[in-house]
Design a protein around this motif. Sequence first.
Motif, PDB file in Angstrom:
ATOM      1  N   ALA A   1       0.817  -1.214   0.000  1.00 27.72           N
ATOM      2  CA  ALA A   1       0.000   0.000   0.000  1.00 27.72           C
ATOM      3  C   ALA A   1       0.851   1.265   0.000  1.00 27.72           C
ATOM      4  N   LYS A   2       2.176   1.092   0.162  1.00 27.99           N
ATOM      5  CA  LYS A   2       3.104   2.239   0.265  1.00 27.99           C
ATOM      6  C   LYS A   2       2.630   3.201   1.348  1.00 27.99           C
ATOM      7  N   ALA A   3       2.305   2.609   2.500  1.00 30.15           N
ATOM      8  CA  ALA A   3       1.722   3.365   3.605  1.00 30.15           C
ATOM      9  C   ALA A   3       2.644   3.345   4.819  1.00 30.15           C
ATOM     10  N   PRO A   4       2.528   4.351   5.690  1.00 35.05           N
ATOM     11  CA  PRO A   4       3.282   4.341   6.945  1.00 35.05           C
ATOM     12  C   PRO A   4       2.772   3.241   7.870  1.00 35.05           C
ATOM     13  N   VAL A   5       3.594   2.896   8.851  1.00 39.78           N
ATOM     14  CA  VAL A   5       3.199   1.944   9.890  1.00 39.78           C
ATOM     15  C   VAL A   5       3.166   2.683  11.223  1.00 39.78           C
ATOM     16  N   VAL A   6       2.017   2.645  11.894  1.00 37.32           N
ATOM     17  CA  VAL A   6       1.889   3.236  13.223  1.00 37.32           C
ATOM     18  C   VAL A   6       1.918   2.093  14.241  1.00 37.32           C
ATOM     19  N   VAL A   7       2.874   2.156  15.149  1.00 36.41           N
ATOM     20  CA  VAL A   7       3.077   1.090  16.132  1.00 36.41           C
ATOM     21  C   VAL A   7       2.527   1.545  17.480  1.00 36.41           C
ATOM     22  N   ILE A   8       1.641   0.742  18.064  1.00 42.30           N
ATOM     23  CA  ILE A   8       1.085   1.075  19.374  1.00 42.30           C
ATOM     24  C   ILE A   8       1.225  -0.117  20.318  1.00 42.30           C
ATOM     25  N   THR A   9       1.122   0.163  21.609  1.00 36.83           N
ATOM     26  CA  THR A   9       1.045  -0.908  22.609  1.00 36.83           C
ATOM     27  C   THR A   9      -0.338  -0.893  23.239  1.00 36.83           C
ATOM     28  N   THR A  10      -0.801  -2.066  23.620  1.00 34.98           N
ATOM     29  CA  THR A  10      -2.108  -2.226  24.255  1.00 34.98           C
ATOM     30  C   THR A  10      -1.920  -2.876  25.616  1.00 34.98           C
ATOM     31  N   LYS A  11      -2.445  -2.244  26.652  1.00 37.44           N
ATOM     32  CA  LYS A  11      -2.329  -2.775  28.011  1.00 37.44           C
ATOM     33  C   LYS A  11      -3.687  -2.729  28.710  1.00 37.44           C
ATOM     34  N   GLY A  12      -4.019  -3.811  29.395  1.00 39.40           N
ATOM     35  CA  GLY A  12      -5.216  -3.821  30.236  1.00 39.40           C
ATOM     36  C   GLY A  12      -6.430  -4.504  29.656  1.00 39.40           C
ATOM     37  N   THR A  13      -6.442  -4.762  28.361  1.00 37.99           N
ATOM     38  CA  THR A  13      -7.640  -5.349  27.754  1.00 37.99           C
ATOM     39  C   THR A  13      -7.888  -6.786  28.214  1.00 37.99           C
ATOM     40  N   ASP A  14      -6.840  -7.463  28.659  1.00 38.13           N
ATOM     41  CA  ASP A  14      -6.986  -8.846  29.123  1.00 38.13           C
ATOM     42  C   ASP A  14      -7.788  -8.928  30.430  1.00 38.13           C
ATOM     43  N   LYS A  15      -7.998  -7.790  31.097  1.00 35.91           N
ATOM     44  CA  LYS A  15      -8.733  -7.777  32.367  1.00 35.91           C
ATOM     45  C   LYS A  15     -10.224  -7.507  32.180  1.00 35.91           C
TER      46      LYS A  15
END
Length: 262
Positions: free
Chosen positions: A202-216
């Motif tokens: 797609a010749k697109a940027p990559v946005v990297v995030i972290t996810t915390k807490g959803t397992d609760k």
Amino acid sequence: MLSYVFAALSALGSILLVFGTQIHWLWILPICVGMYVALNALFFLGLWFSTIFLPKKDPIDKPRNFYGIIQFVCDWVMTCLRVKISFEGMEKFPKEPFVLVSNHVSNFDPVVVLAKVKRRKIAFISKPSNFKIPVAGPYTHNAGFLAIDRQNAMKAMRTIKRASELVVSEQMIMGIYPEGTRSKTGELLEFKEGAFLLAKRAKAPVVVITTKGTDKIAKRMILRSTKVELNVIEIIDAETVQNMKLGDLSAHVRESIANALQ
């Protein structure tokens, strides 16, 4: 927002009913709770009824503009489950379409993102079984969310190709979890390269995030509130994505997420 509106209507309705009749005032709370449950149930039934008219299996040539509805419902669900979401760095999102990647610890991971990201077209690549969920399945299918069969390499490649076309033609954000499945222990699993192949195509940027807490969330549900933290830790521009080798890009993003989680 909708959950708060239902709560206000329930409170007002119970007060008017009690004071307008001979019912004892002690019944205000039970009546209020009953009205609140009934309003939420009617809303869900209305959504379910509307899916009768939506294609459920046919390939979608052009996604329908259901993003606002999906985001609205995700926000409603998170409010009902008493989930408080913070999303640090969301203002850094590129204006152009991009590929969103994160660690994956719960089935609620895409729901919290959709509840928080507003006024942007966003779809996720997910396992086929998620599209069988009542209400959610038909709506997401028609909005351009894609199922990926990781057991069949050829079908998986077709999904990646279709996703890249949607990023370019529909100017949408495409979310994908490189681990391929949720981590039941919280430890970061090995990354698949499909997410980064999608960004390259797609010749697109990559946005990297972290996810915390959803397992609760599933453990606490309505009984206790849950805090969920989403953090943008890195934005890799389109030129860098194109210049990096697929394996190097995957390893770099995995290392960034692992370091941020620690």
